[in-house]
Design a protein around this motif. Sequence first.
Motif, PDB file in Angstrom:
ATOM      1  N   LEU A  31      63.337  30.746  34.280  1.00 12.43           N
ATOM      2  CA  LEU A  31      62.529  30.418  35.455  1.00 12.43           C
ATOM      3  C   LEU A  31      61.070  30.785  35.233  1.00 12.43           C
ATOM      4  CD1 LEU A  31      64.968  31.746  38.202  1.00 12.43           C
ATOM      5  CD2 LEU A  31      64.517  29.355  37.639  1.00 12.43           C
ATOM      6  N   ASN A  32      60.861  31.821  34.425  1.00 11.27           N
ATOM      7  CA  ASN A  32      59.511  32.280  34.116  1.00 11.27           C
ATOM      8  C   ASN A  32      59.046  31.773  32.754  1.00 11.27           C
ATOM      9  OD1 ASN A  32      57.174  33.818  34.811  1.00 11.27           O
ATOM     10  ND2 ASN A  32      57.803  35.406  33.369  1.00 11.27           N
ATOM     11  N   GLN A  73      61.566  22.801  35.931  1.00  7.73           N
ATOM     12  CA  GLN A  73      60.672  23.058  37.054  1.00  7.73           C
ATOM     13  C   GLN A  73      61.344  22.683  38.361  1.00  7.73           C
ATOM     14  OE1 GLN A  73      57.263  20.589  36.346  1.00  7.73           O
ATOM     15  NE2 GLN A  73      58.367  18.673  36.631  1.00  7.73           N
ATOM     16  N   SER A  74      60.859  23.261  39.443  1.00  4.14           N
ATOM     17  CA  SER A  74      61.412  22.964  40.764  1.00  4.14           C
ATOM     18  C   SER A  74      61.244  21.482  41.072  1.00  4.14           C
ATOM     19  CB  SER A  74      60.693  23.809  41.829  1.00  4.14           C
ATOM     20  OG  SER A  74      61.178  23.503  43.116  1.00  4.14           O
ATOM     21  N   GLY A  75      62.316  20.845  41.523  1.00  5.69           N
ATOM     22  CA  GLY A  75      62.259  19.423  41.816  1.00  5.69           C
ATOM     23  C   GLY A  75      62.625  18.549  40.636  1.00  5.69           C
ATOM     24  N   GLY A  76      62.752  19.145  39.446  1.00  7.04           N
ATOM     25  CA  GLY A  76      63.119  18.370  38.262  1.00  7.04           C
ATOM     26  C   GLY A  76      64.613  18.094  38.207  1.00  7.04           C
ATOM     27  N   ASN A  77      65.027  17.374  37.159  1.00  3.78           N
ATOM     28  CA  ASN A  77      66.440  17.053  36.987  1.00  3.78           C
ATOM     29  C   ASN A  77      67.188  18.243  36.388  1.00  3.78           C
ATOM     30  OD1 ASN A  77      66.180  14.353  37.881  1.00  3.78           O
ATOM     31  ND2 ASN A  77      65.351  13.763  35.886  1.00  3.78           N
ATOM     32  N   GLY A 166      70.096  35.180  44.233  1.00  6.49           N
ATOM     33  CA  GLY A 166      69.367  34.749  45.424  1.00  6.49           C
ATOM     34  C   GLY A 166      69.029  35.906  46.336  1.00  6.49           C
ATOM     35  N   LEU A 167      69.925  36.888  46.391  1.00 11.08           N
ATOM     36  CA  LEU A 167      69.711  38.058  47.239  1.00 11.08           C
ATOM     37  C   LEU A 167      68.509  38.871  46.766  1.00 11.08           C
ATOM     38  CD1 LEU A 167      71.238  39.211  49.707  1.00 11.08           C
ATOM     39  CD2 LEU A 167      72.455  40.716  48.134  1.00 11.08           C
ATOM     40  N   PHE A 168      68.308  38.890  45.456  1.00 12.37           N
ATOM     41  CA  PHE A 168      67.196  39.658  44.874  1.00 12.37           C
ATOM     42  C   PHE A 168      66.141  38.725  44.269  1.00 12.37           C
ATOM     43  CE2 PHE A 168      70.888  42.465  44.771  1.00 12.37           C
ATOM     44  CZ  PHE A 168      70.371  43.609  45.359  1.00 12.37           C
ATOM     45  N   SER A 169      65.964  37.575  44.919  1.00 12.99           N
ATOM     46  CA  SER A 169      65.043  36.562  44.387  1.00 12.99           C
ATOM     47  C   SER A 169      63.608  37.069  44.251  1.00 12.99           C
ATOM     48  CB  SER A 169      65.062  35.314  45.279  1.00 12.99           C
ATOM     49  OG  SER A 169      64.680  35.638  46.608  1.00 12.99           O
ATOM     50  N   ASP A 170      63.200  38.001  45.109  1.00 14.61           N
ATOM     51  CA  ASP A 170      61.828  38.523  45.049  1.00 14.61           C
ATOM     52  C   ASP A 170      61.580  39.324  43.771  1.00 14.61           C
ATOM     53  OD1 ASP A 170      61.272  37.390  47.499  1.00 14.61           O
ATOM     54  OD2 ASP A 170      61.685  39.217  48.637  1.00 14.61           O
ATOM     55  N   TYR A 171      62.650  39.767  43.137  1.00 15.78           N
ATOM     56  CA  TYR A 171      62.516  40.593  41.940  1.00 15.78           C
ATOM     57  C   TYR A 171      62.759  39.796  40.658  1.00 15.78           C
ATOM     58  CZ  TYR A 171      62.955  44.204  45.506  1.00 15.78           C
ATOM     59  OH  TYR A 171      62.777  44.980  46.623  1.00 15.78           O
ATOM     60  N   SER A 176      61.810  32.418  43.450  1.00 19.08           N
ATOM     61  CA  SER A 176      61.442  32.120  44.843  1.00 19.08           C
ATOM     62  C   SER A 176      60.948  30.692  45.026  1.00 19.08           C
ATOM     63  CB  SER A 176      60.360  33.099  45.316  1.00 19.08           C
ATOM     64  OG  SER A 176      60.858  34.421  45.327  1.00 19.08           O
ATOM     65  N   SER A 177      60.320  30.128  43.993  1.00 22.03           N
ATOM     66  CA  SER A 177      59.788  28.763  44.107  1.00 22.03           C
ATOM     67  C   SER A 177      60.905  27.719  44.154  1.00 22.03           C
ATOM     68  CB  SER A 177      58.853  28.467  42.931  1.00 22.03           C
ATOM     69  OG  SER A 177      59.546  28.511  41.700  1.00 22.03           O
ATOM     70  N   PHE A 178      62.120  28.091  43.724  1.00 19.67           N
ATOM     71  CA  PHE A 178      63.247  27.165  43.737  1.00 19.67           C
ATOM     72  C   PHE A 178      64.050  27.251  45.029  1.00 19.67           C
ATOM     73  CE2 PHE A 178      62.316  27.299  39.273  1.00 19.67           C
ATOM     74  CZ  PHE A 178      62.765  26.096  38.753  1.00 19.67           C
ATOM     75  N   ILE A 179      63.832  28.316  45.793  1.00 21.36           N
ATOM     76  CA  ILE A 179      64.667  28.577  46.970  1.00 21.36           C
ATOM     77  C   ILE A 179      63.939  28.186  48.246  1.00 21.36           C
ATOM     78  CG2 ILE A 179      65.856  30.356  48.290  1.00 21.36           C
ATOM     79  CD1 ILE A 179      66.287  31.903  45.739  1.00 21.36           C
ATOM     80  N   ASN A 180      64.624  27.406  49.062  1.00 23.91           N
ATOM     81  CA  ASN A 180      64.080  27.010  50.363  1.00 23.91           C
ATOM     82  C   ASN A 180      65.202  27.152  51.394  1.00 23.91           C
ATOM     83  OD1 ASN A 180      62.466  25.973  52.415  1.00 23.91           O
ATOM     84  ND2 ASN A 180      62.952  23.841  51.884  1.00 23.91           N
TER      85      ASN A 180
END
Length: 444
Positions: A31-32, A73-77, A166-171, A176-180
């Motif tokens: 993700l990074n 990337q977010s929104g990609g396949n 997901g629970l620790f997405s901030d870390y 976070s950019s993938f989660i809405n």
Amino acid sequence: MVKDKHFNEKNLNISIVIKCSAIAVLILFGLNIPYLNIAALLLACWFIFRGSITEILGILLFTLAFSPIFKLQSGGNTFFNFLILVTILKLLFNRNLKFSYKELIVIIVFTCYALIFGGMDAMVGAVDLVMYFVLLLLIFKQNKIIQLRSILLFFSLGIILASVAGLFSDYIPGLSSFINQARLKLEPGEYFIRFSGIQSNPNHFTMDISIALAGWFGLVVSGRAKPFDYILIIMLSIFGIMSLSKSFLVIYLVLLLIVLIIFGKQSIRGLIKGVFIVGIVISAVYIFVDKEYINAFLGRILVDNSSSASLSSVTTGRYDIWMSYIGYIFSDIKVLLFGEGLGAEVYASNASHSYILETIYYLGFIGASIYIICIINILPKRNLSVKRSLVNYLPLIILIVRGMAINLIFRENIFFYFIIIAVTLNTNLNIKDRLNFVKIKNSS
């Protein structure tokens, strides 16, 4: 001999867990550092090409939960579909594959139908569906042992580990950019986050959990669940409650009631055991779930029970959408019979929120019939040596009931529900032996 078999099964599961963990770590770090996602893809492909059907299913069921973030990337396949193609190629190398004309013809007919009545706009949707039809056909044509506990294990571990992420997405950098996540309105200006792991839809999230729990409870009442399985059941229950999904809560309570009834029919001792198991699960959920979630859930239920509550409010607006879709479908004979096509836009800018309605909307009654025939012909025939009971049908019942209020036709997850359903239907959940496996046999 039996002891050696169980030992080998345990070692195989540990090996798959290690492989899946390595893939998950690379996906999360990817993700990074996006190129690590490519490394995860290559590693998963290598494991699939080298693995047995048990390993392949384990990796796919586990990785399925990470599909929303298994991309550059977010929104990609998602790369998950590429894993499906690799799996199809791998399984095609089996020289003992035998297909019946009926199985091949029905897939060809569905493909032609989708393209004729959907046009080029239906190409992507048709290809995706046919790809998964072929995957199911190849899996059940391997004529190999598929263990119910094994597929539930990796399906559940994937859900749980993705939920923890997901629970620790901030870390976790980049997650976070993938989660809405969806929000629940409690009072004017006051909102509460509905937990859905790394997915964006709490109902899709809890659909996975509901199918998994239905399978696990089948093993529980048949006396085959192991201590570790109860930990998985509790964790799945906790994440399900955190979603604040009313449909999940209803299904969950019904499943617990069925467990009690089945245990109660066995004997007084069985009833005591059932009460103990259900009590432990409910107590654990209450202890570990943040009380704010419980209060928010109670708030939703109280609103639905108020005198001003309507069918529309109880179904969170779905009833109005269902009525609009039904009205549109039956107002046009072409749509009623042949559908709008797999590439069509949703009606009136609203998704149908119903697997049944969306199937008819896109395919019409004729196309929906061909779709169902495809599934029936691809899934394995009944194992006549297995005496079925209610618990064998639980995952199927869950799919039908919850499918009335959720979109599923274009979700890859549904085809893995079919795998769990097929294996559960052909697993003997009546006899309390430890050899909990099913040999899938398909007619040729």
